[in-house]
Design a protein around this motif. Sequence first.
Motif, PDB file in Angstrom:
ATOM      1  N   THR A 176       5.170 -17.724  21.645  1.00 28.35           N
ATOM      2  CA  THR A 176       4.064 -17.393  22.552  1.00 28.35           C
ATOM      3  C   THR A 176       2.928 -16.730  21.773  1.00 28.35           C
ATOM      4  O   THR A 176       1.759 -17.021  22.007  1.00 28.35           O
ATOM      5  CB  THR A 176       4.555 -16.458  23.678  1.00 28.35           C
ATOM      6  OG1 THR A 176       5.651 -17.094  24.317  1.00 28.35           O
ATOM      7  CG2 THR A 176       3.466 -16.182  24.691  1.00 28.35           C
ATOM      8  N   HIS A 214      -4.739 -22.375  17.180  1.00 24.64           N
ATOM      9  CA  HIS A 214      -4.299 -21.458  18.232  1.00 24.64           C
ATOM     10  C   HIS A 214      -5.432 -21.257  19.244  1.00 24.64           C
ATOM     11  O   HIS A 214      -6.579 -21.631  18.988  1.00 24.64           O
ATOM     12  CB  HIS A 214      -3.839 -20.117  17.651  1.00 24.64           C
ATOM     13  CG  HIS A 214      -4.893 -19.407  16.879  1.00 24.64           C
ATOM     14  ND1 HIS A 214      -5.014 -19.525  15.519  1.00 24.64           N
ATOM     15  CD2 HIS A 214      -5.887 -18.590  17.270  1.00 24.64           C
ATOM     16  CE1 HIS A 214      -6.040 -18.806  15.108  1.00 24.64           C
ATOM     17  NE2 HIS A 214      -6.591 -18.224  16.149  1.00 24.64           N
ATOM     18  N   LEU A 215      -5.072 -20.663  20.375  1.00 21.24           N
ATOM     19  CA  LEU A 215      -6.064 -20.434  21.426  1.00 21.24           C
ATOM     20  C   LEU A 215      -6.614 -19.019  21.298  1.00 21.24           C
ATOM     21  O   LEU A 215      -6.004 -18.072  21.780  1.00 21.24           O
ATOM     22  CB  LEU A 215      -5.432 -20.595  22.814  1.00 21.24           C
ATOM     23  CG  LEU A 215      -4.854 -21.972  23.177  1.00 21.24           C
ATOM     24  CD1 LEU A 215      -4.223 -21.914  24.563  1.00 21.24           C
ATOM     25  CD2 LEU A 215      -5.929 -23.041  23.150  1.00 21.24           C
ATOM     26  N   LEU A 257       2.180 -17.257  18.781  1.00 23.00           N
ATOM     27  CA  LEU A 257       1.536 -18.287  17.945  1.00 23.00           C
ATOM     28  C   LEU A 257       0.517 -19.126  18.718  1.00 23.00           C
ATOM     29  O   LEU A 257      -0.287 -19.824  18.118  1.00 23.00           O
ATOM     30  CB  LEU A 257       2.588 -19.217  17.338  1.00 23.00           C
ATOM     31  CG  LEU A 257       3.361 -18.673  16.147  1.00 23.00           C
ATOM     32  CD1 LEU A 257       4.437 -19.661  15.723  1.00 23.00           C
ATOM     33  CD2 LEU A 257       2.426 -18.377  14.977  1.00 23.00           C
ATOM     34  N   ILE A 258       0.578 -19.060  20.020  1.00 28.33           N
ATOM     35  CA  ILE A 258      -0.438 -19.775  20.813  1.00 28.33           C
ATOM     36  C   ILE A 258      -1.791 -19.089  20.649  1.00 28.33           C
ATOM     37  O   ILE A 258      -2.832 -19.722  20.647  1.00 28.33           O
ATOM     38  CB  ILE A 258      -0.030 -19.800  22.298  1.00 28.33           C
ATOM     39  CG1 ILE A 258       1.190 -20.684  22.462  1.00 28.33           C
ATOM     40  CG2 ILE A 258      -1.169 -20.309  23.188  1.00 28.33           C
ATOM     41  CD1 ILE A 258       1.851 -20.538  23.792  1.00 28.33           C
ATOM     42  N   TYR A 259      -1.724 -17.764  20.485  1.00 32.39           N
ATOM     43  CA  TYR A 259      -2.972 -16.992  20.485  1.00 32.39           C
ATOM     44  C   TYR A 259      -3.440 -16.549  19.101  1.00 32.39           C
ATOM     45  O   TYR A 259      -4.599 -16.183  18.936  1.00 32.39           O
ATOM     46  CB  TYR A 259      -2.799 -15.744  21.365  1.00 32.39           C
ATOM     47  CG  TYR A 259      -2.340 -16.065  22.763  1.00 32.39           C
ATOM     48  CD1 TYR A 259      -3.214 -16.658  23.676  1.00 32.39           C
ATOM     49  CD2 TYR A 259      -1.043 -15.807  23.174  1.00 32.39           C
ATOM     50  CE1 TYR A 259      -2.784 -16.966  24.955  1.00 32.39           C
ATOM     51  CE2 TYR A 259      -0.612 -16.117  24.449  1.00 32.39           C
ATOM     52  CZ  TYR A 259      -1.493 -16.691  25.338  1.00 32.39           C
ATOM     53  OH  TYR A 259      -1.077 -17.012  26.592  1.00 32.39           O
ATOM     54  N   GLU A 260      -2.527 -16.510  18.137  1.00 36.49           N
ATOM     55  CA  GLU A 260      -2.911 -16.021  16.806  1.00 36.49           C
ATOM     56  C   GLU A 260      -2.324 -16.921  15.732  1.00 36.49           C
ATOM     57  O   GLU A 260      -1.325 -17.598  15.962  1.00 36.49           O
ATOM     58  CB  GLU A 260      -2.391 -14.586  16.591  1.00 36.49           C
ATOM     59  CG  GLU A 260      -3.099 -13.528  17.391  1.00 36.49           C
ATOM     60  CD  GLU A 260      -4.557 -13.300  16.966  1.00 36.49           C
ATOM     61  OE1 GLU A 260      -4.999 -13.868  15.955  1.00 36.49           O
ATOM     62  OE2 GLU A 260      -5.242 -12.543  17.679  1.00 36.49           O
ATOM     63  N   ASP A 261      -2.909 -16.855  14.526  1.00 33.67           N
ATOM     64  CA  ASP A 261      -2.355 -17.691  13.468  1.00 33.67           C
ATOM     65  C   ASP A 261      -1.107 -17.024  12.883  1.00 33.67           C
ATOM     66  O   ASP A 261      -0.862 -15.823  13.076  1.00 33.67           O
ATOM     67  CB  ASP A 261      -3.419 -18.062  12.422  1.00 33.67           C
ATOM     68  CG  ASP A 261      -3.911 -16.864  11.655  1.00 33.67           C
ATOM     69  OD1 ASP A 261      -3.079 -16.095  11.176  1.00 33.67           O
ATOM     70  OD2 ASP A 261      -5.140 -16.723  11.523  1.00 33.67           O
TER      71      ASP A 261
END
Lengths: 180, 206
Positions: free
Chosen positions: A123, B104-105, A125-129
């Motif tokens: 989860t 990524h978002l 990794l969806i928002y950050e590298d």
Amino acid sequence: MEIDLKSDLKTNRLILTVIPTQEYAESVAGMVRDLNASYNRVIYVSLNKLINPLRRELQDRSVDLGKFFFVDGVTKTAIPNPPEMQNCIYVPSPDDMTKLSIAITKVLQTFDPDCLFFESLSTLLIYEDPMIVTQFVHSLINKVNAYGIRAVFTCLDGEKERELIRALALTMDKVIEPPK
Amino acid sequence: MSEKPELSDFELDALRETANIGTGSASIALSALVGQKVTIDVPKTSVVPVRQVGDRISRADEPVIGIYSSLQKGMSGNILFVLPQTSAFALMGQLKNRDEGIAHLGKEEMELLKKLGSVVCSAYLAGLAKLFEQRIEFRTPNIVSTVGSSIVDFMLVQIADDEEVLLISVAFNTETPRIDGTFTLLFTLSTLAPLLEKLRRKMGMA
């Protein structure tokens, strides 16, 4: 995918579990059952499921909710002012890693846990590298080590996760991966 | 709570047709945004218990991005736009003109997804508003990342577990890049009566 946390946690303090997507829910349920059977105080960091459906699901699986303290990073995205709940602390959103870290520290200080269960790194990794997520996990591991407790992290067995898994492999005592 | 209406096959067909109109408008809006032809399937209409909704919308364990909103004027219900994570990333890559997709978002992508959600929801609901000859408004969409079986929990926080819901769902896709998704419109049966009454009147059945 069979994961025997009861036995793995006897010899390993930090475990990363890499789970195929189609087996994720059942594997997580099995791990929570193992934690419920082995420990009395577990911090459950949840980034995917709203708190009420999660608690209901665990109850349906005969998990003793009294043993768990939830750090919930997702409910506030749907319900801005969720009702206060015993053994639960809300973080505004799963991408707010600073507040997530602060909340986990607070629970480490007050709950006296035996183990931390983090669901899931995918989860984040969806928002950050992967580099930022790796740094976050390293900082969390430092805290877990400072409190002398055990920790289990989950992530999906996906292409996006490869770099993170490689980066964390050296820090974990054990990485449980699906058979190739 | 008002009485739950019984739905005849004819009414279900009419609601499916209603969904067709909304989906047609939404797919045109999406097509304009991504610059690709968007193919839509035949809408599926069903009455199911709340707990089964998640499995109807996407595969239970599949990581998904959901863009969801509730109707706040003109009708009572929820609208949901679900994309498997890989499709959401491909869609963002397409919108940002990055052939390699995105990693990524970030905040910018989340805002973009919200805007896209608003455009698609507006288009979807414009079709329904025209049919029912009334203004329909919705709340600013929320974005959530979760697994397929849990996505519906976010939409249904205000709905009791023992409710039955009318689910109108349609799958869509684009070829290059491959983007799959589902539009879903959901009404609790207990709030459906006024909508059905309008539908009957419209069809000269009242």
